[in-house]
Design an enzyme around this catalytic site. Structure first.
Site, PDB file in Angstrom:
ATOM      1  N   GLU A  28      -2.521   9.072   5.091  1.00 44.56           N
ATOM      2  CA  GLU A  28      -3.204   8.439   6.224  1.00 44.56           C
ATOM      3  C   GLU A  28      -3.948   7.179   5.770  1.00 44.56           C
ATOM      4  OE1 GLU A  28      -2.675   9.350   9.234  1.00 44.56           O
ATOM      5  OE2 GLU A  28      -1.510  11.103   8.624  1.00 44.56           O
ATOM      6  N   ASP A  48       3.731   6.874   2.603  1.00 44.47           N
ATOM      7  CA  ASP A  48       4.110   7.869   1.585  1.00 44.47           C
ATOM      8  C   ASP A  48       4.042   7.266   0.187  1.00 44.47           C
ATOM      9  OD1 ASP A  48       4.559   9.899   3.385  1.00 44.47           O
ATOM     10  OD2 ASP A  48       6.737   9.649   3.450  1.00 44.47           O
TER      11      ASP A  48
END
Length: 442
Positions: free
Chosen positions: A299, A384
């Site tokens: 996040e 990611d």
């Protein structure tokens, strides 16, 4: 006599032009609707076949992590949602045709006129009636999804009383916020001239930015409880990670998501100084501390790559184009008649224009949805990669696999379906990318 003949010819030419424009819009709308339905049905059928064909065996890449029972549950859950989606698609198309080409919206407008004064009162009444009727049509499906589909797979934790309370609260909040906003936009449409759409857009963007600030502290607590994160060890890990990433938030909170669903999640909410980190209690119960770190780092990656700002700017640009187009269409009689609506002669048509625009635009915007899905998947890959560099590819992979398993997300979606719809990459592609990033960093 010559002037009369000329006037008759001009009127006939205008009538023919209006009929041609109306017929063209009707034809374009019908063609777009049919094409979108065929494409959606084809894609859903591909998804159903592909998931069913791979139901009996766990993909080799996940054989050591996911049990056959969990894999089959995910397949069955995906198939059940896809089949319900086909029904929703058919119902949605029928309702859309009912509102537009079959004259439902026009009939509702005409039915309200005897009971309301012309002007703002009549237009607000039309908006309210439309929302109430649309909500009533959607209600059985909402109930079925929660208390039948989600219940069947063990995800629903809501009681009927809580579901009803949520419905009443969301309806009340929607009315308290939505009616003044609708009234203000209608007032702008009627009084601020040809550039009303620019003023309305500025107001709409300001409201959305305000909502980002007030939602976490004023609206979200009406539906869930948010308690400060009490696990001191986890709090220290999360705080250290955020400091390492140069990120600050107003607080770390745990949300009681388990009272509604067994699904797990974590997210950032708010804007500017009002940002806060929220963990579902279900997430903390399922992931280890290093795995929570990895999910949070993902996040944080969105913020580091400015994905949130980019999405807000995109929303600004798209909404500006939308308001400008609406500003043009409100002045065109063929926009109403081509979509099955008889415009008012004695009062304004602004509410009719708003409703028609909201009904019809999704049909056309459907065809550009894959481009936004692709952009979203690109952002997920970037987040990611950032998380892998800040924490561990193994921790992020194991966390995602747990979330895939607990949320019954299929590991074998149809590739084309993914390209068209998925805002997040499929599991195989996503984990392979992470391993590639980790290998390159060594």
């Amino acid at each position: 006599m010559t002037q009369i003949v000329a006037d008759d010819l001009n009127f006939a030419a205008m009538t023919d032009s209006l009929f041609s424009a109306s017929f063209l819009l009707t034809s374009l709308f019908a063609a777009a609707l049919c094409l979108s339905l065929v494409l959606r049905y084809w894609l859903s059928s591909r998804q159903i076949r592909h998931v069913a064909q791979h139901r009996e065996a766990v993909p080799a890449a996940f054989a050591d992590s996911i049990s056959l029972a969990a894999h089959q549950k995910a397949a069955d859950y995906t198939l059940a949602k896809a089949r319900l989606g086909l029904f929703e698609m058919a119902l949605g198309a029928a309702v859309l045709l009912g509102w537009t080409l079959l004259g439902g919206l026009s009939a509702l407008n005409q039915a309200l006129i005897p009971f309301t004064a012309h002007g703002m009162g009549q237009q607000l009444a039309l908006l309210v009636a439309f929302v109430v009727i649309s909500g009533a049509i959607d209600l059985p499906l909402s109930w079925y999804q929660t208390f039948v589909l989600e219940q069947r797979f063990g995800f629903n934790k809501m009681t009927f009383r809580l579901w009803l309370a949520d419905l009443l609260k969301s309806s009340l909040i929607g009315a308290l916020i939505g009616l003044p906003i609708a009234a203000l936009i209608l007032w702008m449409m009627a009084t601020t001239g040809k550039l009303w759409w620019l003023w309305a857009w500025l107001f709409w963007m300001g409201f959305n930015l305000l909502l980002l600030v007030i939602y976490p502290t004023l609206i979200a607590p009406l539906f869930n409880k948010f308690a400060p994160l009490e696990d001191e060890t986890l709090k220290a890990r999360v705080t250290a990670l955020m400091q390492r990433c140069g990120f600050s938030a107003r607080g770390l909170f745990v949300m009681d998501g388990s009272k509604r669903s067994a699904h797990a999640n974590a997210y950032f909410t708010g804007f500017g100084a009002a940002k806060r980190v929220v963990f579902y209690d279900t997430l903390l119960a399922k992931l280890s501390a290093p795995e929570v770190d990895a999910v949070l780092a993902h996040e944080l990656g969105h913020f580091k790559h400015k994905h949130i700002i980019k999405r807000i700017i995109s929303m600004f640009a798209l909404s500006l184009a939308g308001f400008a187009l609406l500003g043009y269409l409100t002045q065109q009689v063929w926009f109403y008649t081509g979509l099955g609506v008889q415009p008012n002669l004695a009062s304004g048509n602004d509410a009719l224009a708003l409703l028609l625009f909201m009904l019809v635009m999704p049909v056309f915007s459907f065809f550009i949805a894959p481009f936004f899905a692709q952009l979203s998947r690109k952002h997920e890959f970037e987040a990611d990669a950032y998380a892998v560099r800040q924490t561990s590819a193994q921790d992020l992979s194991s966390a995602l696999l747990k979330l895939y398993e607990d949320n019954a997300a299929t590991l074998t979606p149809d590739p084309l379906y993914v390209r068209f719809y998925y805002s997040h990459p499929g599991a195989s592609e996503r984990l392979a990318r992470m391993q590639g990033v980790a290998s390159a960093a060594r």
